[in-house]
Motif scaffolding. Sequence first.
Motif, PDB file in Angstrom:
ATOM      1  N   MET A   1     -20.815 -68.606 -44.893  1.00 24.79           N
ATOM      2  CA  MET A   1     -21.713 -67.488 -45.224  1.00 24.79           C
ATOM      3  C   MET A   1     -23.159 -67.981 -45.225  1.00 24.79           C
ATOM      4  O   MET A   1     -23.528 -68.771 -46.093  1.00 24.79           O
ATOM      5  CB  MET A   1     -21.321 -66.949 -46.606  1.00 24.79           C
ATOM      6  CG  MET A   1     -21.770 -65.543 -46.814  1.00 24.79           C
ATOM      7  SD  MET A   1     -20.806 -64.743 -48.112  1.00 24.79           S
ATOM      8  CE  MET A   1     -21.932 -64.818 -49.465  1.00 24.79           C
ATOM      9  N   PRO A   2     -23.941 -67.585 -44.257  1.00 16.25           N
ATOM     10  CA  PRO A   2     -25.313 -68.113 -44.149  1.00 16.25           C
ATOM     11  C   PRO A   2     -26.153 -67.846 -45.393  1.00 16.25           C
ATOM     12  O   PRO A   2     -27.046 -68.632 -45.702  1.00 16.25           O
ATOM     13  CB  PRO A   2     -25.884 -67.354 -42.944  1.00 16.25           C
ATOM     14  CG  PRO A   2     -24.717 -66.808 -42.221  1.00 16.25           C
ATOM     15  CD  PRO A   2     -23.639 -66.607 -43.222  1.00 16.25           C
ATOM     16  N   GLN A   3     -25.839 -66.761 -46.082  1.00 14.34           N
ATOM     17  CA  GLN A   3     -26.632 -66.436 -47.279  1.00 14.34           C
ATOM     18  C   GLN A   3     -26.601 -67.589 -48.283  1.00 14.34           C
ATOM     19  O   GLN A   3     -27.579 -67.855 -48.962  1.00 14.34           O
ATOM     20  CB  GLN A   3     -26.086 -65.173 -47.953  1.00 14.34           C
ATOM     21  CG  GLN A   3     -26.434 -63.901 -47.232  1.00 14.34           C
ATOM     22  CD  GLN A   3     -25.324 -63.456 -46.310  1.00 14.34           C
ATOM     23  OE1 GLN A   3     -24.589 -64.280 -45.777  1.00 14.34           O
ATOM     24  NE2 GLN A   3     -25.204 -62.160 -46.104  1.00 14.34           N
ATOM     25  N   GLN A   6     -27.516 -71.371 -46.176  1.00 11.14           N
ATOM     26  CA  GLN A   6     -28.922 -71.603 -45.861  1.00 11.14           C
ATOM     27  C   GLN A   6     -29.840 -71.387 -47.071  1.00 11.14           C
ATOM     28  O   GLN A   6     -31.060 -71.392 -46.928  1.00 11.14           O
ATOM     29  CB  GLN A   6     -29.366 -70.655 -44.748  1.00 11.14           C
ATOM     30  CG  GLN A   6     -28.702 -70.937 -43.412  1.00 11.14           C
ATOM     31  CD  GLN A   6     -29.247 -70.007 -42.355  1.00 11.14           C
ATOM     32  OE1 GLN A   6     -29.242 -68.804 -42.543  1.00 11.14           O
ATOM     33  NE2 GLN A   6     -29.717 -70.576 -41.262  1.00 11.14           N
TER      34      GLN A   6
ATOM     35  N   VAL B  19     -19.940 -63.609 -39.564  1.00  6.49           N
ATOM     36  CA  VAL B  19     -21.084 -63.782 -40.457  1.00  6.49           C
ATOM     37  C   VAL B  19     -22.271 -64.458 -39.760  1.00  6.49           C
ATOM     38  O   VAL B  19     -23.302 -64.663 -40.372  1.00  6.49           O
ATOM     39  CB  VAL B  19     -20.704 -64.586 -41.734  1.00  6.49           C
ATOM     40  CG1 VAL B  19     -19.744 -63.792 -42.584  1.00  6.49           C
ATOM     41  CG2 VAL B  19     -20.156 -65.940 -41.374  1.00  6.49           C
ATOM     42  N   PHE B  22     -25.793 -62.991 -40.003  1.00  8.96           N
ATOM     43  CA  PHE B  22     -26.650 -63.136 -41.175  1.00  8.96           C
ATOM     44  C   PHE B  22     -27.443 -64.433 -41.157  1.00  8.96           C
ATOM     45  O   PHE B  22     -28.179 -64.716 -42.091  1.00  8.96           O
ATOM     46  CB  PHE B  22     -25.804 -63.078 -42.459  1.00  8.96           C
ATOM     47  CG  PHE B  22     -24.967 -61.832 -42.540  1.00  8.96           C
ATOM     48  CD1 PHE B  22     -25.580 -60.581 -42.575  1.00  8.96           C
ATOM     49  CD2 PHE B  22     -23.585 -61.894 -42.566  1.00  8.96           C
ATOM     50  CE1 PHE B  22     -24.825 -59.435 -42.641  1.00  8.96           C
ATOM     51  CE2 PHE B  22     -22.823 -60.750 -42.630  1.00  8.96           C
ATOM     52  CZ  PHE B  22     -23.436 -59.512 -42.665  1.00  8.96           C
ATOM     53  N   THR B  23     -27.260 -65.237 -40.100  1.00 12.67           N
ATOM     54  CA  THR B  23     -27.963 -66.507 -40.022  1.00 12.67           C
ATOM     55  C   THR B  23     -29.470 -66.280 -39.904  1.00 12.67           C
ATOM     56  O   THR B  23     -29.926 -65.429 -39.144  1.00 12.67           O
ATOM     57  CB  THR B  23     -27.488 -67.310 -38.791  1.00 12.67           C
ATOM     58  OG1 THR B  23     -26.072 -67.333 -38.812  1.00 12.67           O
ATOM     59  CG2 THR B  23     -28.050 -68.711 -38.815  1.00 12.67           C
ATOM     60  N   SER B 133     -29.124 -57.648 -46.523  1.00 11.74           N
ATOM     61  CA  SER B 133     -27.799 -58.266 -46.608  1.00 11.74           C
ATOM     62  C   SER B 133     -27.918 -59.695 -47.130  1.00 11.74           C
ATOM     63  O   SER B 133     -26.958 -60.451 -47.082  1.00 11.74           O
ATOM     64  CB  SER B 133     -27.110 -58.242 -45.240  1.00 11.74           C
ATOM     65  OG  SER B 133     -27.809 -59.087 -44.354  1.00 11.74           O
ATOM     66  N   MET B 202     -23.628 -56.270 -46.495  1.00  8.73           N
ATOM     67  CA  MET B 202     -22.926 -57.337 -45.794  1.00  8.73           C
ATOM     68  C   MET B 202     -21.521 -56.897 -45.392  1.00  8.73           C
ATOM     69  O   MET B 202     -21.091 -57.126 -44.255  1.00  8.73           O
ATOM     70  CB  MET B 202     -22.855 -58.573 -46.691  1.00  8.73           C
ATOM     71  CG  MET B 202     -22.174 -59.710 -45.970  1.00  8.73           C
ATOM     72  SD  MET B 202     -22.186 -61.207 -46.917  1.00  8.73           S
ATOM     73  CE  MET B 202     -20.872 -62.084 -46.110  1.00  8.73           C
TER      74      MET B 202
END
Lengths: 164, 270
Positions: A1-3, A6, B19, B22-23, B133, B202
Motif C-alpha cells: 500500500m503506497p500510502q 511511501q 494499489v 496510489f503511488t 485516497s 481507496m
Amino acid sequence: MPQIAQLADTYASQVFWLLVCFGLVFFVIGRGLLPGVVSTIDQRNKQIADDLGAAEAARAAADAEEQAWRIAEGKQRAQAHALIAAAKADAARNTQAALEAAAARIEETTAAAEARIAAARAAAQGEVQDVAAQAAQDIVSRLAGLSVSAEDARGAVQGVLAHG
Amino acid sequence: MFLRVTGTSTVAEGKVDPVHQFTIEPLFGTDHWSIAGHNIAFTNSALWMVITTLVLIVFVGGGAKKAQVPGRWQMAVEGLTGFVDTLLQSNIGDAGRKYLPYVFSLFTFILFANLLGLLPLALVGIHPFTATSHFTVTGVLAIMSFAIVLIVGFAKHGFHFFSLFVPHGTPAVMVPVIFPIELISFLVRPFSLGLRLFVAMMAGHVLLEVLSGFVISGTNAGVGTFFLAGVPSFLLMIGICALELLVAGIQAYVFALLTCVYLNDAENLH
C-alpha cells in the motif's frame, strides 16, 4: 500500500502541498469570492421578499379600495332608488289630482246640462199647456159658443194633464 | 486509472497491481526543495491538488457574478453555496454563517478532488491521482477541522467546554464512567473523519482496478472466460463507476456535515 510504504518519504510533501492548495482555496474562494456570492444571494432573497411584501400590500390596498367602492356604489344605488320612488310617488299624486279635477269638471258640466234639460222640459211643458189651453178655449167657443176665460181653460188643461 | 495495464511497473507478469495507482511519483524538486530538512518535492499528488484548486477557482470565479438574475454558471455556484449554507444553518444555526468560508472550501475541495480522480483520463494517457485516497491528505483536513473545533470550543466556553463530555442529564454517579467514554469518542473524531474519506476513496478505486484486472485477464485467457468473467466484470464496473461518483459526493458531504456537527458542539455547548 503506497500510502504506508511511501509515508516516510512523502508526508512532508503531501502536507505542504495540501496546505498550499487548501490555503489558496480558502483565501481565494472562501475569503475572496464567497462573500460576494453570499451577499448576492441575500440581496436577491431580500429583493424577492420585499417585492412579495409590496405585492401583498398592493393587494390589500386594492381590496380596501374595492370594498370602499362597493359601499359607495350601494349608497348611490339606494339614493337612486329613493329618487325613483319619490318621482313615482310625485307622478302618482299629480295623476290623481288631474283625474280628480277632470272628474269634477265632468260632474259640473253634466249637472249644468241636466239643469238645462230640465229647464227646457219645463219650458216645453208650459208651452204645451198654453197651446192646449188656447186650443181648449177655441174648441169651447166654437162648439158651445161659450166664452171661457184663459184661467179656466188653463186649469182644465192642467187637470186633464195631471189625471193623464 | 483502472485501465492502466500497459504502464511499465503496473504489469508484473501480466497481473494488475490494484494499489499501484496510489503511488506517489515525484515530478520535480526531489533533490533540493525542502523546508527544515523535510523534502517537499512536487509530486503527482501535489499536481492533482493544484489542478483541483485551479478548477475550483475557475468554477467559483466564473460563477461569482453579482447578477440579480443569475445565469446557469452563477446558478450552479450559488446552488452549491446555498447547499453548504443550509448545512451550516440547520446544524449550527445563525452562528454557522462565519464558518461558511471554511466548510465551503472543505466540501468543494474534497468533492472536486474526488471527482477529478474518477475522470477516465487514462483513455488519453493521463493518469488521474486521487489526493483524497491518501490519509496524509485526509488526516490533515480532519486535524484542521478538529483543531478549529477545539479552538472555538475553548475560546468560547473556556474550561466549561469539558462539560461536553458529560451529556445533559447524566446522574452524578455515572459521570466517572461517562466522562472517559465521551472523551475517547471525542478524541477518535479526527481519526474517524480522516480515515472514512481515505478508506472510501481507496476502496472504490481498488475495486475498479481489480474488476478491470478481471476483464483483462479473462479476455486474455480465451473466449470462454471472456464471456464468463470479462463481460460480467465490465458490466459491474459500469455500475461501480456510477456508485463511485455517488460516493465521491457523499464522502465530501459527510466530511462537511460531520465538521458542522462537531462545530455545533463547540459553538452551542449543550
